[in-house]
Design an enzyme around this catalytic site. Structure first.
Site, short mmCIF file in Angstrom:
data_model
loop_
_atom_site.label_atom_id
_atom_site.label_comp_id
_atom_site.label_asym_id
_atom_site.label_seq_id
_atom_site.Cartn_x
_atom_site.Cartn_y
_atom_site.Cartn_z
N GLU A 82 -4.36 -5.23 1.15
CA GLU A 82 -3.20 -5.25 0.07
C GLU A 82 -3.57 -6.89 -0.37
O GLU A 82 -3.89 -7.81 0.48
CB GLU A 82 -1.99 -5.24 0.73
CG GLU A 82 -1.59 -4.02 0.74
CD GLU A 82 0.07 -3.67 0.99
OE1 GLU A 82 0.90 -4.57 0.81
OE2 GLU A 82 0.44 -2.94 1.66
N GLU A 101 1.54 -3.70 8.36
CA GLU A 101 2.17 -4.83 8.46
C GLU A 101 3.45 -4.89 9.74
O GLU A 101 4.53 -5.08 9.28
CB GLU A 101 2.91 -5.45 7.23
CG GLU A 101 1.79 -5.52 6.23
CD GLU A 101 2.20 -6.05 4.87
OE1 GLU A 101 3.49 -6.28 4.82
OE2 GLU A 101 1.16 -6.17 3.90
#
Length: 587
Positions: free
Chosen positions: A480, A267
């Protein structure tokens, strides 16, 4: 381990030169007098000095040696009512859920659970680990996290990993995705190697394999070695590219024969936007604050691209990718300005990293228009290196939301650099337009995770968008996804905590949404649920909980939540490959 740290750093724009004839030092301000702010020195410091100077005392767990796994009581393996019923008492009547015969996870679909080193390991100073920027943020910056909670102990998984792996294996979980702490392996981020850390992660990987769980490894999940931030500004300096690639070279070389799924960085959209870091705690680079996320992103793309090419040159088996993140972006109305704002939101979020990696080697045009005023352009060689540097489109996709133009309009925002929404120039909401009733897009998560709503009905459209836009040859992995049950941290009875109805429905409906997309031709190849256990959720501390296992942070007891069984049941019901539990003591 000793390294050299500049204690007082030369500010940008004060360049020391040597007079060629007299040898008299002169400065860029034209004076031969040393300006006070230019005084610099270097110190030889060890890892303990780093902790003492920048972090201070840390807490330690009662358990500080590796614990062997013990059998999971069979009573813990009983699914909740709705998925299974006890033999006594009887009399419950719930309509049976009929499976959809057109849905199926294809053979080879991989699924599992995920964590990150700083969020679960604890043992922050043990066995030679150097501090990361997050140790400073949570220890020194008052109020940075909820209740000033730290990662000092967390889930103590550094010593309890065998039991955690045994627990997921007992439910038949196929994959465990975890990250390696860069500052454990290189306490200064570069230089001397910590062999104790390498031996530890070797045993984590071997324990996974022992229990039939495939290890997936992330090299970087936000815990930047503190030394590198203070040495040259961390991700704000291109110097980090070489350090990251050398870190990757070491880890790839040690574990490449046992790990078949690698993620370089997690991320970057999030960790680059943590810049600028709080004033007064780290080296000041002099880069304007508004520009810092983009300098970070620039260097992340270079570091990822070089690490990817390195891994391929080393003959690593399996896949190497990086993880983007973000939710599906839906225009709030059918106006052209809302459509334009939505596209800019895509460009400044996923597109910022996905377009260079999957399509062009360079930024989307909207981003390029902004950064061209201060970032160096990628060279043709760099574009070639970055383009195609991810084998799978790995996306952390928790939610969705609506986007709309700023009140003044997109054009007015783009032309006004002082506008609070500049440079993205898109506003957002989790609420449907008033003409559509003004409802929330879905149930809200815990108030400490205000960015998250249960918007599972938008997942099929999201998956289609990923495939149609970035065209990943290796398919899409949701690396995720998860939900913070509202106010879970306030509950006191374990049976109330592990009965998590909104999170359970989130996982059930999310997996059904993936099955819909697969049936419509989207190439989804795997999923990873966040998270294996309740953990440190960064600035939310331990107050917003995403675990599909409960953790008592006093005793470190674990317990399965209903949502974990719901997640596993999707593969029992629709999996082509069987779900095979593996228990302690089995060969």
């Amino acid at each position: 381990m000793v390294s050299r740290l500049t204690a007082f750093l030369l500010p940008l724009g004060v360049a020391l030169a040597q007079n060629a004839t007299s040898g008299t030092p002169t400065y860029s301000n034209g004076s031969s007098t040393v300006p006070p702010t230019a005084v610099a020195t270097q110190l030889d410091i060890n890892v303990e000095d780093l902790w003492n100077l920048f972090v201070g005392p840390v807490s330690t767990a009662a358990v500080n040696t590796t614990v062997s796994a013990t059998p999971i009581p069979t009573s813990e393996l009983v699914p909740p009512p709705g998925l299974a019923y006890p033999s006594f008492p009887n009399g419950q009547q719930i309509p049976a859920m009929v499976s959809n015969s057109s849905w199926k996870f294809p053979s080879g679909f991989w699924w599992g659970v995920a964590s990150a080193a700083f969020q679960v390991e604890g043992a922050v100073k043990d066995e030679g680990r150097g501090p990361s920027i997050w140790d400073v943020l949570l220890h020194r910056v008052t109020g940075f996290s909820t209740a000033n909670q730290t990662g000092d102990i967390a889930d103590n998984q550094y010593y309890l990993y065998k039991q955690d792996i045994a627990r997921i294996a007992a439910l038949g979980v196929q994959t465990y995705s975890f990250s390696i702490s860069w500052s454990r392996v290189f306490p200064f981020g570069r230089g001397a190697v910590n062999e104790e850390a390498l031996a530890h992660y070797q045993d984590v990987i071997d324990t996974c394999l022992e229990y039939g769980v495939e290890p997936s490894v992330t090299l970087y999940h936000w815990d930047l070695p503190l030394y590198l931030q203070n040495l040259y500004g961390g991700w704000l300096s291109e110097e980090i590219v070489g350090d990251f690639v050398e870190y990757a070279r070491l880890v790839f070389g040690r574990y490449g024969d046992k790990v078949n799924r690698w993620f370089t960085v997690n991320e970057p959209i999030v960790f680059c936007n943590t810049y600028p870091l709080p004033d007064g705690y780290f080296r000041d680079t002099g880069i304007p604050k508004k520009q810092q996320p983009f300098w970070c992103g620039h260097n992340v793309l270079l570091a990822h691209g070089e690490a990817y090419r390195l891994g391929k040159s080393m003959g690593l088996n399996g896949t190497i990718s990086f993880k983007t993140n973000g939710g599906y972006k839906i225009p709030l109305t059918n106006s052209s300005d809302d459509a334009l704002a939505t596209q800019r939101a895509w460009d400044f979020n996923e597109g910022w990293f996905a377009e260079p990696t999957f399509l062009t080697g360079d930024y989307p045009q909207n981003v390029k228009d902004y950064v061209s005023g201060f970032l160096p352009a990628f060279t043709e060689e760099q574009k070639t290196m970055i383009n195609g540097s991810s084998d799978v489109f790995a996306h952390d996709a928790y939610t969705s939301q609506f986007y709309m133009a700023p009140d003044s309009g997109v054009a007015a925002c783009v032309s006004n650099s002082s506008h609070p929404l500049y440079p993205t120039c898109a506003n957002s909401t989790y609420t449907y337009a008033s003409s559509s009733g003004g409802w929330a897009i879905g149930a809200a998560a815990d108030p400490l995770s205000p960015w998250l709503h249960k918007a599972t009905d938008w997942v099929p459209a999201f998956l289609h968008y990923m495939q149609d836009t970035w065209k990943p040859a290796g398919g899409i992995a949701i690396t995720e996804f998860g939900f913070a049950e509202p106010f879970e941290a306030l509950k006191v009875l374990k049976q109330d905590i592990v009965t998590d109805p909104i999170r359970s429905s989130y996982y059930r409906e999310y997996m059904q949404a993936i099955l819909i997309a697969i049936s419509e031709g989207v190439d989804v190849v795997g999923t990873l649920a966040w998270s294996i256990v309740d953990n440190l959720e960064w600035q939310a501390g331990y107050q917003s909980r995403f675990g599909i296992q409960y953790v008592n942070f006093t005793t470190q007891e674990r317990a399965y939540k209903a949502s974990f069984f719901e997640y596993v049941n999707a593969f029992k019901l629709y999996g082509t490959d069987p779900v095979v539990p593996h228990y302690v003591g089995e060969s």
